[in-house]
Design an enzyme around this catalytic site. Structure first.
Site, mmCIF file in Angstrom:
data_model
loop_
_atom_site.group_PDB
_atom_site.id
_atom_site.type_symbol
_atom_site.label_atom_id
_atom_site.label_comp_id
_atom_site.label_asym_id
_atom_site.label_seq_id
_atom_site.Cartn_x
_atom_site.Cartn_y
_atom_site.Cartn_z
ATOM 1 C CB SER A 9 2.996 -4.139 -0.610
ATOM 2 O OG SER A 9 2.831 -4.077 -2.014
ATOM 3 C CG HIS A 34 -1.131 -5.262 0.161
ATOM 4 N ND1 HIS A 34 -2.433 -5.013 0.540
ATOM 5 C CD2 HIS A 34 -0.865 -4.374 -0.848
ATOM 6 C CE1 HIS A 34 -2.932 -4.018 -0.181
ATOM 7 N NE2 HIS A 34 -1.992 -3.621 -1.040
ATOM 8 C CG ASP A 36 -0.217 -3.350 -4.352
ATOM 9 O OD1 ASP A 36 -1.311 -3.064 -3.836
ATOM 10 O OD2 ASP A 36 0.886 -3.164 -3.782
ATOM 11 C CG MET A 38 -1.027 -1.721 -9.948
ATOM 12 S SD MET A 38 0.447 -0.707 -9.806
ATOM 13 C CE MET A 38 0.608 -0.606 -8.033
ATOM 14 C CG HIS A 67 -5.031 -2.723 -3.452
ATOM 15 N ND1 HIS A 67 -4.062 -1.768 -3.190
ATOM 16 C CD2 HIS A 67 -6.122 -2.029 -3.883
ATOM 17 C CE1 HIS A 67 -4.555 -0.570 -3.439
ATOM 18 N NE2 HIS A 67 -5.794 -0.707 -3.879
ATOM 19 C CG MET A 69 -4.912 -0.259 -7.302
ATOM 20 S SD MET A 69 -3.210 0.013 -6.804
ATOM 21 C CE MET A 69 -2.756 -1.646 -6.334
ATOM 22 C CG MET A 138 -5.635 3.932 -2.125
ATOM 23 S SD MET A 138 -4.633 2.441 -1.920
ATOM 24 C CE MET A 138 -3.007 3.014 -2.389
ATOM 25 N N GLY A 143 -0.672 3.230 -7.681
ATOM 26 C CA GLY A 143 0.035 3.013 -8.939
ATOM 27 C C GLY A 143 1.506 2.671 -8.746
ATOM 28 N N GLY A 146 6.788 3.133 -2.902
ATOM 29 C CA GLY A 146 7.868 4.069 -2.572
ATOM 30 C C GLY A 146 7.505 5.542 -2.597
ATOM 31 C CG ASP A 176 -1.878 0.059 0.054
ATOM 32 O OD1 ASP A 176 -0.637 -0.018 0.171
ATOM 33 O OD2 ASP A 176 -2.515 -0.459 -0.886
ATOM 34 N N GLY A 177 0.343 2.654 1.635
ATOM 35 C CA GLY A 177 1.203 3.620 0.956
ATOM 36 C C GLY A 177 2.025 4.457 1.919
ATOM 37 N N GLY A 198 5.444 -1.776 1.656
ATOM 38 C CA GLY A 198 6.202 -2.347 0.542
ATOM 39 C C GLY A 198 7.670 -2.042 0.653
HETATM 40 C C1 DX5 Z 1 0.287 1.499 -4.268
HETATM 41 C C2 DX5 Z 1 0.048 0.130 -3.715
HETATM 42 C C3 DX5 Z 1 0.720 -0.115 -2.410
HETATM 43 C C4 DX5 Z 1 2.214 -0.127 -2.472
HETATM 44 C C5 DX5 Z 1 2.756 0.311 -1.149
HETATM 45 O O1 DX5 Z 1 -0.472 1.662 -5.411
HETATM 46 O O2 DX5 Z 1 -1.338 -0.103 -3.539
HETATM 47 O O3 DX5 Z 1 0.257 -1.337 -1.829
HETATM 48 O O4 DX5 Z 1 2.726 -1.394 -2.794
HETATM 49 O O5 DX5 Z 1 4.105 0.504 -1.274
HETATM 50 P P1 DX5 Z 1 4.954 1.419 -0.285
HETATM 51 O O6 DX5 Z 1 4.801 0.836 1.074
HETATM 52 O O7 DX5 Z 1 6.320 1.307 -0.834
HETATM 53 O O8 DX5 Z 1 4.389 2.818 -0.369
HETATM 54 ZN ZN ZN Z 2 -1.982 -1.904 -2.299
#
Ligand code: DX5
Ligand code: ZN
Length: 222
Positions: A9, A34, A36, A38, A67, A69, A138, A143, A146, A176-177, A198
């Site tokens: 990500s 990936h 994101d 937002m 993705h 959001m 998720m 959002g 980390g 994811d996450g 990520g």
């Molecule tokens: C969160 C995102 C994830 C995020 C994952 O809202 O959708 O894709 O980038 O990051 P890590 O792997 O750091 O949890």
């Molecule tokens: Zn994501």
């Protein structure tokens, strides 16, 4: 497809060196990129939008897994497809006419993904599961990168796997996450196909090696 699909990500990447980060992904064993998006409304954070994806597309040699959001994602499906998205995932919680949006993503020539927040039960996908290519589970509240992995995710993966089988679906399960080398193994064992990571990738001293290890951690149980 060579499972697990590993999708770094870029939310956790260095935006001032995005081309370098994409080159790293190109040269690594990663399968997808990936991305994101937002909007500060659906989630309490704003990341980036269409121009950034267009720039990434110029350099990426791997499919873009976008993705969304955002609220009312149906307003932007064509825009993101035109920007270079190969997979477009929209949230069940943000879509009033989910079935119609899935159809539209397919008619645009992309793979359709549906994402579910940690509080959303697998049953919310009961009537669309057979039409979709990817379910993005998720494993943190969306959002931010980390965050800590939510352990209940394993149970959801197992439920989802059984729903997909019952409905004769072909959807791939994406997590994811909070994914890392420690939980990759168990996630694939539970039924996941795609691992998004990520911070685990981009904060490591050797991102390419970390991607390779994630891939291996999954394969050894697949
Ligand atoms: C969160 C995102 C994830 C995020 C994952 O809202 O959708 O894709 O980038 O990051 P890590 O792997 O750091 O949890
Ligand atoms: Zn994501």
């Amino acid at each position: 497809m060579n499972f697990p699909v590993v999708a770094p990500s870029i939310l956790a990447s260095d935006f001032s060196n995005l081309q370098k980060e994409i080159t790293m992904i190109n040269e690594s064993e990663a399968d997808w990129v990936h991305i994101d998006v937002m909007d500060g409304v659906f989630v309490p954070n704003i990341s980036f939008g269409v121009p950034v994806i267009q720039s990434v597309k110029k350099h990426a040699r791997k499919p873009l897994d976008v993705h969304l959001m955002i609220v009312q994602p149906e307003r932007y499906l064509k825009t993101f497809r035109d920007a270079g998205a190969d997979v477009i995932s929209i949230h069940v919680e943000a879509s009033t006419h989910l079935h119609r949006s899935i159809d539209e993503i397919h008619s645009l020539g992309a793979k359709a993904g549906v994402a579910i927040n940690p509080h959303t039960p697998v049953s919310a996908l009961h009537d669309v599961i057979q039409y979709i290519d990817v379910v993005c589970v998720m494993s943190v509240n969306p959002g931010f990168g980390g965050q800590k992995f939510i352990e209940h995710t394993y149970e959801k993966i197992r439920e989802l796997r059984s729903l997909i089988q019952r409905r004769n679906g072909t959807a791939l399960i994406e997590i994811d996450g909070g994914v890392n080398e420690k939980n990759a193994h168990a996630l694939i064992d539970a039924g996941a196909h795609i691992l998004v990571a990520g911070n685990f990738v981009f904060s490591s001293a050797d991102p390419k090696g970390t991607i390779s290890n994630l891939k291996k951690a999954g394969q050894s149980q697949a």
